[in-house]
Scaffold this active site. Structure first.
Site, PDB file in Angstrom:
ATOM      1  N   ASP A   1       0.824  -1.209   0.000  1.00  0.00           N
ATOM      2  CA  ASP A   1       0.000   0.000   0.000  1.00  0.00           C
ATOM      3  C   ASP A   1       0.861   1.264   0.000  1.00  0.00           C
ATOM      4  O   ASP A   1       1.758   1.400   0.837  1.00  0.00           O
ATOM      5  CB  ASP A   1      -0.884  -0.040   1.262  1.00  0.00           C
ATOM      6  CG  ASP A   1      -1.884   1.087   1.317  1.00  0.00           C
ATOM      7  OD1 ASP A   1      -2.535   1.362   0.286  1.00  0.00           O
ATOM      8  OD2 ASP A   1      -2.033   1.689   2.403  1.00  0.00           O
ATOM      9  N   HIS A   2       0.593   2.168  -0.924  1.00  0.00           N
ATOM     10  CA  HIS A   2       1.311   3.450  -0.994  1.00  0.00           C
ATOM     11  C   HIS A   2       2.826   3.308  -1.059  1.00  0.00           C
ATOM     12  O   HIS A   2       3.542   4.072  -0.417  1.00  0.00           O
ATOM     13  CB  HIS A   2       0.964   4.364   0.193  1.00  0.00           C
ATOM     14  CG  HIS A   2      -0.399   4.956   0.092  1.00  0.00           C
ATOM     15  ND1 HIS A   2      -0.739   5.892  -0.839  1.00  0.00           N
ATOM     16  CD2 HIS A   2      -1.515   4.724   0.813  1.00  0.00           C
ATOM     17  CE1 HIS A   2      -2.008   6.222  -0.690  1.00  0.00           C
ATOM     18  NE2 HIS A   2      -2.509   5.519   0.291  1.00  0.00           N
TER      19      HIS A   2
HETATM   20 ZN   LIG Z   1      -4.294   5.380   1.120  1.00  0.00          ZN
END
Ligand SMILES: [Zn+2]
Length: 286
Positions: free
Chosen positions: A85-86
């Site tokens: 994520d990210h």
């Molecule tokens: Zn986010």
């Protein structure tokens, strides 16, 4: 039996077609992850974990996070997806893929459009060769610490025409949008821009995703799912649920600093929270 982790694309395409979404639950430890996977299994849904750079460090690196997710996968009968994520740097994404991630996000949304396209396309090219699906992000998702006027907030949101060009030019499998949610806890009443989502949904056929799921009004989440949202990231609410349960239990008589006492209620609360969110997101198919 060793069970491989799965790519996100194969499940989200089905989700877009059948109008449901998966919760992206932050993975911190095996035990919390396992608790949520048991709920996914009960409902017959794929288990989707998201993990950021900071949480990967808690595991002592990508390989350990992959090992935890694989061990969970061996213990449940539903597919398990571990999604980076990210992640912002190509090198980190490469390391995650080498460690066994089958699903990654490249967040180059802080850059202007062309640079975002370039950085995202580079990851797509590398990841697709390894059979890994890629989420890109267009538009800025505000942080809860940011104080924005209504106009400023709207200006950060994803533009429908740009979204179409971004999807075409990068070849991403999944697109994260900014349509009014924030990362973290809301400091003002959230306003999810459903009309904008509808426009994007008409122009972009790949699965769309929304970050900042914690605290977003549930009727808006249910509506967003009808217009192409297939994943909602949930992190802040998980921390709150666990934080509150572990704090409360310490004030109870007989707590006795037992590990079981410390975590039992937190696992229970986490399971009910996860079930509630999974049912909301998959309300069209359950
Ligand atoms: Zn986010």
């Amino acid at each position: 039996m060793s069970k491989e982790l799965r790519s996100l694309k194969e499940y989200l395409e089905d989700a877009r077609e059948r109008k449901y979404a998966l919760g992206g639950f932050c993975l911190w430890t095996y035990a919390y992850g396992r608790t949520i996977a048991d709920v996914a299994q009960k409902l017959g849904l794929p288990m989707l974990y998201i993990i950021g750079d900071a949480e990967v460090k808690f595991f002592g690196g990508e390989k350990n996070a992959v090992a935890a997710a694989r061990t969970i996968a061996e213990n449940v009968d539903v597919p398990v997806i571990l999604h980076a994520d990210h992640f912002r740097e190509f090198e980190n994404i490469k390391r995650a893929i080498e460690a066994g991630f089958k699903s990654v996000m490249i967040d180059a949304s802080a850059y202007e459009f062309n640079e975002n396209v370039e950085r995202t396309a580079k990851v797509v090219e590398y990841a697709h060769k390894a059979g890994v699906s890629v989420e890109g992000e267009l538009g800025r998702i505000a942080g809860c610490e940011q104080k924005l006027s209504v106009d400023e907030a709207e200006a950060m949101q994803t533009d429908p025409d740009e979204a179409k060009r971004f999807a075409e030019q990068t070849g991403v499998d999944i697109l994260a949008l900014s349509i009014g949610t924030v990362h973290g806890e809301y400091r003002f009443p959230p306003k999810i821009n459903i009309p904008r989502l509808k426009k994007i949904s008409e122009k972009v056929s790949i699965p769309l995703v929304m970050h900042g799921g914690s605290g977003t009004p549930e009727e808006k989440v249910a509506e967003a799912v009808n217009y192409g949202i297939t994943k909602l990231n949930l992190a802040t609410d998980l921390v709150k649920t666990v934080g509150k349960a572990t704090a409360d239990v310490q004030t109870k008589e007989g707590f006795g600093y037992s590990v079981v006492n410390l975590y039992a209620k937190a696992y229970e609360d986490l399971a009910s929270y996860a079930e509630h969110k999974m049912r909301l997101l998959a309300h069209n198919i359950l």
